[in-house]
Design a protein around this motif. Structure first.
Motif, mmCIF file in Angstrom:
data_model
loop_
_atom_site.group_PDB
_atom_site.id
_atom_site.type_symbol
_atom_site.label_atom_id
_atom_site.label_comp_id
_atom_site.label_asym_id
_atom_site.label_seq_id
_atom_site.Cartn_x
_atom_site.Cartn_y
_atom_site.Cartn_z
ATOM 1 N N ASP A 196 11.975 20.969 100.754
ATOM 2 C CA ASP A 196 12.712 20.820 102.019
ATOM 3 C C ASP A 196 11.783 21.033 103.218
ATOM 4 N N ILE A 197 10.958 22.068 103.133
ATOM 5 C CA ILE A 197 10.046 22.392 104.235
ATOM 6 C C ILE A 197 9.043 21.267 104.458
ATOM 7 N N LEU A 198 8.478 20.760 103.388
ATOM 8 C CA LEU A 198 7.495 19.677 103.508
ATOM 9 C C LEU A 198 8.145 18.406 104.043
ATOM 10 N N GLU A 199 9.400 18.178 103.709
ATOM 11 C CA GLU A 199 10.113 17.026 104.269
ATOM 12 C C GLU A 199 10.258 17.168 105.789
ATOM 13 N N THR A 200 10.537 18.379 106.246
ATOM 14 C CA THR A 200 10.636 18.613 107.692
ATOM 15 C C THR A 200 9.295 18.373 108.371
ATOM 16 N N VAL A 201 8.235 18.924 107.806
ATOM 17 C CA VAL A 201 6.899 18.758 108.397
ATOM 18 C C VAL A 201 6.512 17.288 108.438
ATOM 19 N N ASP A 202 6.737 16.584 107.353
ATOM 20 C CA ASP A 202 6.400 15.158 107.303
ATOM 21 C C ASP A 202 7.187 14.369 108.347
ATOM 22 N N TYR A 203 8.461 14.684 108.493
ATOM 23 C CA TYR A 203 9.316 13.968 109.448
ATOM 24 C C TYR A 203 8.830 14.152 110.877
ATOM 25 N N VAL A 204 8.567 15.413 111.256
ATOM 26 C CA VAL A 204 8.177 15.647 112.646
ATOM 27 C C VAL A 204 6.790 15.081 112.940
ATOM 28 N N CYS A 205 5.920 15.090 111.945
ATOM 29 C CA CYS A 205 4.578 14.525 112.156
ATOM 30 C C CYS A 205 4.641 13.015 112.378
ATOM 31 N N LYS A 206 5.651 12.383 111.852
ATOM 32 C CA LYS A 206 5.824 10.932 112.018
ATOM 33 C C LYS A 206 6.679 10.588 113.243
#
Length: 294
Positions: A196-206
């Motif tokens: 879940d955390i990595l999905e958040t990081v990936d989303y905001v970076c994009k």
């Protein structure tokens, strides 16, 4: 040696040619999650100081707070330059004339090289974006958005009070105005997995941001989160678990995105858990050792 990620300290040295210190400011604002508009308690994790626990008293003028902040670090700083960090509560949630007065007091101070403004994505109307753009023409402005997570179930649990598309629109507005945009993510929120955390990081970076803050979840006295923790509804991360998650986050953050923070520290007198986070220097040393140097 340069680390394998682009740290905020390195970014500041590259930009200004010297070490820059942040001065935390409490400009006397509130929050729609505090004044009854959305709620009265704030987000579930938010301290009584509105995350501005290291700021001066809001009874002092912005100029006076800057001078007191300089006084605190005078033994560390020679010919120092500073960022005025509007940190406590929601710093774009006030009438525009009041915002203008507070922000201009900071941006026109001779020892301030930039202004950083912490706020919510749902508190950025067009007139505020215009004001931020005006300030940014005088000195660099960073706007820090408290997102914490992209996952609706968690956002509802922490009483965030806005949907993800509000964040998306805020980033578009800020970037269209040329504002350096930084996003806060909390690591260790109840019920969230590493995935879940990595999905958040990936989303905001994009999403088009310029910087990211990775913040460990702190359980602080007097918060609703303390009640949840005390009743055994969730566990906090161990240091080893946190380092493992941070390492995975850094691996997916593009090199052009500045990492402003890899952890954080709450006021020790209010810290309930995790107690290992009180030794911030040790935590950062352990993280940097795990990340390795180039």
């Amino acid at each position: 040696m340069r680390m394998k990620y682009y740290s905020f300290n390195q970014y500041l040295r590259d930009t200004f040619g010297c070490k820059i210190y942040k001065i935390s400011i409490n400009a006397g604002f509130t929050c729609p999650n505090r004044d009854g508009t959305l709620g009265s308690k704030g987000c579930i994790f938010c301290s009584k100081g509105g995350s501005g626990d290291f700021a001066e008293s809001p009874a002092l003028s912005v100029t006076r707070q800057i001078e007191k902040g300089k006084e605190r670090v005078k033994n560390k700083v020679k010919n120092g330059k500073y960022i005025a960090y509007f940190q406590a509560f929601t710093n774009t949630y006030a009438p525009i004339d009041i915002l203008r007065s507070r922000f201009f007091a900071a941006v026109t101070h001779p020892d301030i090289v930039a202004v950083s403004i912490a706020t919510r994505p749902d508190c950025l109307p067009d007139e505020v974006i215009s004001l931020l753009s005006e300030l940014n023409k005088i000195k660099p402005v960073f706007v820090e958005l408290g997102l914490q997570t992209i996952h609706k179930k968690t956002a509802d649990y922490i009483l965030r009070g806005y949907e993800l598309d509000v964040y998306d629109r805020a980033v578009i507005s800020l970037k269209s105005a040329g504002i350096n945009t930084v996003v806060h993510i909390i690591i260790g929120l109840p019920g969230e997995t590493k995935k879940d955390i990595l999905e958040t990081v990936d989303y905001v970076c994009k999403s088009g941001i310029d910087g990211i803050k990775l913040q460990l979840l702190h359980v602080l006295k007097g918060t609703d989160l303390e009640k949840e923790y005390s009743s055994g509804k969730f566990n906090v991360l161990s240091l080893e678990e946190y380092i493992d998650i941070i390492k995975s986050c850094v691996e997916i953050i593009p090199n052009n995105i500045v990492i402003h923070r890899l952890t954080g520290d709450g006021a020790k007198k209010d810290l309930i858990a995790p107690l290992w986070s009180a030794n911030k220097k040790n935590v950062l040393n352990r993280i940097n050792k795990a990340l390795n140097y180039k």
